[in-house]
Design a protein around this motif. Sequence first.
Motif, short mmCIF file in Angstrom:
data_model
loop_
_atom_site.label_atom_id
_atom_site.label_comp_id
_atom_site.label_asym_id
_atom_site.label_seq_id
_atom_site.Cartn_x
_atom_site.Cartn_y
_atom_site.Cartn_z
N LEU A 125 0.82 -1.21 0.00
CA LEU A 125 0.00 0.00 0.00
C LEU A 125 0.86 1.26 0.00
N ILE A 126 1.84 1.35 0.87
CA ILE A 126 2.66 2.57 0.91
C ILE A 126 3.40 2.76 -0.42
N THR A 127 3.84 1.67 -1.03
CA THR A 127 4.54 1.78 -2.32
C THR A 127 3.58 2.24 -3.41
N SER A 128 2.38 1.67 -3.44
CA SER A 128 1.43 2.03 -4.50
C SER A 128 0.94 3.47 -4.34
N VAL A 129 0.74 3.92 -3.11
CA VAL A 129 0.32 5.31 -2.91
C VAL A 129 1.43 6.27 -3.33
N MET A 130 2.67 5.94 -2.96
CA MET A 130 3.80 6.79 -3.34
C MET A 130 3.92 6.89 -4.87
N LEU A 131 3.80 5.77 -5.56
CA LEU A 131 3.88 5.79 -7.02
C LEU A 131 2.71 6.54 -7.64
N ALA A 132 1.53 6.38 -7.06
CA ALA A 132 0.36 7.11 -7.56
C ALA A 132 0.57 8.61 -7.42
N ALA A 133 1.12 9.03 -6.28
CA ALA A 133 1.37 10.45 -6.05
C ALA A 133 2.41 10.98 -7.04
N LYS A 134 3.46 10.19 -7.29
CA LYS A 134 4.49 10.62 -8.24
C LYS A 134 3.92 10.75 -9.65
N PHE A 135 3.00 9.86 -10.00
CA PHE A 135 2.43 9.87 -11.34
C PHE A 135 1.35 10.94 -11.49
N LEU A 136 0.57 11.17 -10.44
CA LEU A 136 -0.65 11.96 -10.54
C LEU A 136 -0.50 13.40 -10.05
N ASP A 137 0.24 13.61 -8.98
CA ASP A 137 0.27 14.92 -8.34
C ASP A 137 1.41 15.79 -8.87
N ASP A 138 1.21 17.09 -8.79
CA ASP A 138 2.22 18.05 -9.26
C ASP A 138 3.45 18.05 -8.36
N ALA A 139 3.24 17.97 -7.05
CA ALA A 139 4.35 17.97 -6.09
C ALA A 139 4.19 16.78 -5.16
N THR A 140 5.27 16.07 -4.90
CA THR A 140 5.21 14.90 -4.02
C THR A 140 6.35 14.91 -3.02
N GLU A 141 6.18 14.11 -1.99
CA GLU A 141 7.22 13.95 -0.98
C GLU A 141 8.29 12.98 -1.50
N SER A 142 9.43 12.96 -0.82
CA SER A 142 10.54 12.08 -1.22
C SER A 142 10.30 10.64 -0.78
N ASN A 143 11.08 9.73 -1.33
CA ASN A 143 11.02 8.33 -0.91
C ASN A 143 11.32 8.20 0.59
N ALA A 144 12.26 9.00 1.07
CA ALA A 144 12.63 8.96 2.49
C ALA A 144 11.44 9.35 3.36
N TYR A 145 10.69 10.34 2.91
CA TYR A 145 9.51 10.78 3.67
C TYR A 145 8.46 9.68 3.70
N TYR A 146 8.17 9.08 2.53
CA TYR A 146 7.19 7.99 2.47
C TYR A 146 7.65 6.79 3.30
N ALA A 147 8.95 6.55 3.32
CA ALA A 147 9.49 5.45 4.14
C ALA A 147 9.16 5.67 5.61
N GLU A 148 9.33 6.91 6.06
CA GLU A 148 9.04 7.23 7.46
C GLU A 148 7.55 7.07 7.76
N VAL A 149 6.71 7.55 6.86
CA VAL A 149 5.25 7.41 7.02
C VAL A 149 4.87 5.93 7.05
N GLY A 150 5.48 5.15 6.15
CA GLY A 150 5.12 3.74 6.01
C GLY A 150 5.76 2.79 7.01
N GLY A 151 6.77 3.27 7.73
CA GLY A 151 7.41 2.43 8.74
C GLY A 151 8.46 1.48 8.18
N VAL A 152 9.12 1.91 7.09
CA VAL A 152 10.23 1.13 6.51
C VAL A 152 11.43 2.05 6.36
#
Length: 199
Positions: A125-152
């Motif tokens: 889920l965290i990976t798919s949301v991150m990829l969706a944000a990168k594909f869909l949104d104008d501005a996104t957070e970094s992989n490091a940020y998503y890692a912290e949110v996702g607990g990895v």
Amino acid sequence: METTRFDGIDGFSEICIALGLEEYEKTNYSSSPPKILQIVAYLLEKSIQKNERLLRVKSRIEVEIITIFHGSKAPAMSMKRYVERIFKYSNCSTSCYVFAYIYIERFLQKRASFYLTSLTVHRLLITSVMLAAKFLDDATESNAYYAEVGGVSTEEMNELEMAFLFSLEFSLLVTAEDFAHYCQYLEVKVAGEIIGLRN
């Protein structure tokens, strides 16, 4: 997205509003998260329960292949709370959750021997949301940020991203028609099922 693309879907605007996809205000999070979060959490939880029952039977016959998406133990956080955590901290648009659900379905179709379980769902889920944000949104957070949110770890997040992309053969495009039909399915069929379970 242009509304003319959705002429074949009756009440598409109303479906988007019901799912919380129309300019959902982050400030409203404390009072009522968008319905799409509850629906995605419900579908993932339902799939987990079905697969774990199946795996209890299959484990006597075959050994499941462990992948990077397998955690060593299931997180204590419920699926609903995990989805809401991602929403609260990721700052991605609510449409990303429809895309993420589509991406997970594509991933599972490409990897027939892979099962969505309590050990795999959070990382998927965290990976798919991150990829969706990168594909869909104008501005996104970094992989490091998503890692912290996702607990990895950041390293794991990078590896999860690459494994997911290769499994999807880098096919992240969701057509307007597919998006509309998934929204209709999630709002009309799944939301109705959730309401039915409460009654």
